[in-house]
Design a protein around this motif. Structure first.
Motif, short mmCIF file in Angstrom:
data_model
loop_
_atom_site.label_atom_id
_atom_site.label_comp_id
_atom_site.label_asym_id
_atom_site.label_seq_id
_atom_site.Cartn_x
_atom_site.Cartn_y
_atom_site.Cartn_z
N LEU A 32 -4.22 -39.50 98.12
CA LEU A 32 -4.91 -38.36 97.53
C LEU A 32 -6.27 -38.15 98.16
N ASP A 33 -6.60 -36.90 98.38
CA ASP A 33 -7.89 -36.51 98.93
C ASP A 33 -8.58 -35.64 97.90
N VAL A 34 -9.70 -36.12 97.34
CA VAL A 34 -10.41 -35.42 96.27
C VAL A 34 -11.66 -34.76 96.83
N SER A 35 -11.81 -33.48 96.58
CA SER A 35 -12.96 -32.74 97.08
C SER A 35 -14.25 -33.24 96.47
N ALA A 36 -15.33 -33.17 97.24
CA ALA A 36 -16.65 -33.57 96.75
C ALA A 36 -17.12 -32.67 95.61
N ASP A 37 -16.50 -31.52 95.43
CA ASP A 37 -16.87 -30.66 94.31
C ASP A 37 -16.58 -31.32 92.97
N LEU A 38 -15.76 -32.36 92.96
CA LEU A 38 -15.44 -33.07 91.73
C LEU A 38 -16.24 -34.36 91.60
N ALA A 39 -17.29 -34.51 92.40
CA ALA A 39 -18.06 -35.76 92.43
C ALA A 39 -18.66 -36.12 91.08
N ARG A 89 0.16 -33.85 85.62
CA ARG A 89 -0.54 -33.51 84.40
C ARG A 89 -1.16 -32.12 84.57
N ARG A 90 -1.33 -31.42 83.45
CA ARG A 90 -1.77 -30.03 83.53
C ARG A 90 -3.11 -29.89 84.26
N ASP A 91 -4.09 -30.76 83.96
CA ASP A 91 -5.39 -30.64 84.62
C ASP A 91 -5.28 -30.89 86.12
N LEU A 92 -4.44 -31.88 86.50
CA LEU A 92 -4.26 -32.18 87.92
C LEU A 92 -3.49 -31.07 88.62
N HIS A 93 -2.59 -30.43 87.90
CA HIS A 93 -1.84 -29.30 88.45
C HIS A 93 -2.81 -28.18 88.86
N ARG A 94 -3.75 -27.87 87.99
CA ARG A 94 -4.71 -26.82 88.29
C ARG A 94 -5.57 -27.18 89.49
N LEU A 95 -6.05 -28.43 89.51
CA LEU A 95 -6.92 -28.86 90.60
C LEU A 95 -6.16 -28.88 91.92
N PHE A 96 -4.87 -29.23 91.87
CA PHE A 96 -4.04 -29.22 93.08
C PHE A 96 -3.86 -27.78 93.56
N ASP A 97 -3.55 -26.86 92.66
CA ASP A 97 -3.36 -25.46 93.03
C ASP A 97 -4.62 -24.89 93.69
N LEU A 98 -5.78 -25.34 93.23
CA LEU A 98 -7.05 -24.84 93.77
C LEU A 98 -7.48 -25.58 95.03
N GLY A 99 -6.72 -26.62 95.42
CA GLY A 99 -7.06 -27.36 96.62
C GLY A 99 -8.16 -28.38 96.42
N LEU A 100 -8.58 -28.61 95.17
CA LEU A 100 -9.62 -29.59 94.91
C LEU A 100 -9.06 -31.01 94.97
N SER A 137 -8.26 -11.03 78.47
CA SER A 137 -8.23 -11.61 79.82
C SER A 137 -7.66 -13.02 79.80
N ARG A 138 -7.07 -13.42 80.94
CA ARG A 138 -6.67 -14.80 81.17
C ARG A 138 -7.57 -15.33 82.28
N HIS A 139 -8.13 -16.53 82.03
CA HIS A 139 -9.10 -17.06 82.98
C HIS A 139 -9.13 -18.59 82.98
N GLU A 140 -8.00 -19.22 82.63
CA GLU A 140 -8.03 -20.68 82.49
C GLU A 140 -7.99 -21.45 83.80
N ALA A 141 -7.38 -20.90 84.83
CA ALA A 141 -7.16 -21.69 86.05
C ALA A 141 -8.45 -22.17 86.70
N GLY A 142 -9.46 -21.30 86.74
CA GLY A 142 -10.70 -21.69 87.41
C GLY A 142 -11.80 -22.12 86.45
N TRP A 143 -11.43 -22.44 85.20
CA TRP A 143 -12.42 -22.70 84.15
C TRP A 143 -13.30 -23.91 84.49
N ILE A 144 -14.62 -23.71 84.37
CA ILE A 144 -15.60 -24.78 84.53
C ILE A 144 -16.40 -24.86 83.24
N ASP A 145 -16.32 -26.00 82.58
CA ASP A 145 -17.08 -26.20 81.34
C ASP A 145 -18.56 -26.29 81.68
#
Length: 291
Positions: free
Chosen positions: A232-239, A211-222, A85-93
């Motif tokens: 830039l508007d940063v979602s509260a989910d990244l608080a 940057r790769r991490d910011l690319h993912r967060l942008f694609d997800l709308g975060l 499986s590929r599952h990196e885009a939504g990965w949450i540590d």
């Protein structure tokens, strides 16, 4: 075996046998073939066999009609179907938030020895949200929405012309992350400001270097760019992540064309049409970039 029940867009939790490592959403499943040595019970010949770490005999048959214990199983060499499986885009540590016993207790079949085990989704979500460690779980919902909307095709289809698209972005912006500033080219990805899967075209002014991490967060709308103020508007989910919250209210670091603004407006409307909590701005008077 539960491999046949797993599908794209399912939630997935990964552990190392002792602790939960992280959670994500399955973007793609690749199938193949391989070879494997599989142990079986000498008594009932079933493959429901597992080794024990501290007890003897080492092996036990978990077939409810057998339950034999033995030091050495039989072995079968089999050709097997493989799944990756590929599952990196939504990965949450989520490293360390739940222990192995806690995870097993959340399984539909807690005593199962399968490598893939079904979790009780609601109970698992409750355990994560009450673990004491804040996790941006909305990323999972957003990723599922993106995949369901067709973005799961981006990886496969974007390869054609992607190199030229990135080269065009480097020529336009130089070695500059649009959100954080100068960065080595090796760390920068060409981010589409629109759904490539739906559009199938690389527009020169339809991308930014991120940057790769910011690319993912942008694609997800975060992370989004306000098309009016160009900040830039940063979602509260990244608080819980200061590295990202400090970006809220900051201006983009590159000059944007009217085409960029058009695409960013589409992205903004997609992810910010429904009001959502965002991080308080770090700067009181951000200077918008010049178009």
């Amino acid at each position: 075996m539960n491999s046949g029940n797993v599908a794209v867009n399912d939630l997935i939790a990964l552990w190392d046998g002792e602790f939960l490592l992280g959670v994500s959403v399955i973007e793609d499943i690749e199938t193949g073939t391989g070879e494997k040595d599989i142990p079986f019970c000498p008594s009932c010949k079933k493959a429901d066999v597992a080794a024990r770490k501290t007890m003897t005999p080492v092996y036990k048959c978990w077939n409810t009609d057998c339950k034999a214990e033995f030091d050495e199983p039989g072995w079968k060499h089999k050709h097997v179907k493989t799944f990756r499986s590929r599952h990196e885009a939504g990965w949450i540590d989520a490293r360390g938030t739940l222990t192995a016993p806690e995870l097993r207790a959340l399984c539909v079949k807690p005593a199962s020895q399968n490598s893939l085990r079904e979790l009780r989704a609601d109970d698992f979500h409750h355990a994560l949200t009450h673990s004491g460690t804040p996790l941006p779980l909305r990323i999972l919902d957003t990723t599922q929405d993106v995949i369901a909307g067709g973005h799961s095709k981006v990886t496969a289809r974007a390869r054609k012309g992607q190199v030229a698209f990135r080269k065009a972005q480097l020529s336009l912006f130089g070695e500059m992350c649009a959100f954080t500033g100068p960065a080595p080219a090796q760390a920068l990805e060409a981010a589409h400001l629109y759904s490539y899967a739906a559009n199938s075209t690389h527009h020169k002014y339809g991308g930014l270097l991120l940057r790769r991490d910011l690319h993912r967060l942008f694609d997800l709308g975060l992370i989004a760019v306000n098309p009016t103020t160009k900040v830039l508007d940063v979602s509260a989910d990244l608080a819980a992540f200061p590295e990202y919250t400090k970006l809220h209210g900051q201006s983009v670091t590159v000059q944007l064309t009217t085409s960029h603004i058009k695409w960013l407006t589409v992205h903004w409307d997609m992810h910010r049409t429904t009001p959502q909590p965002t991080i308080p701005a770090q700067t009181t008077n951000p200077q918008p970039a010049t178009t």
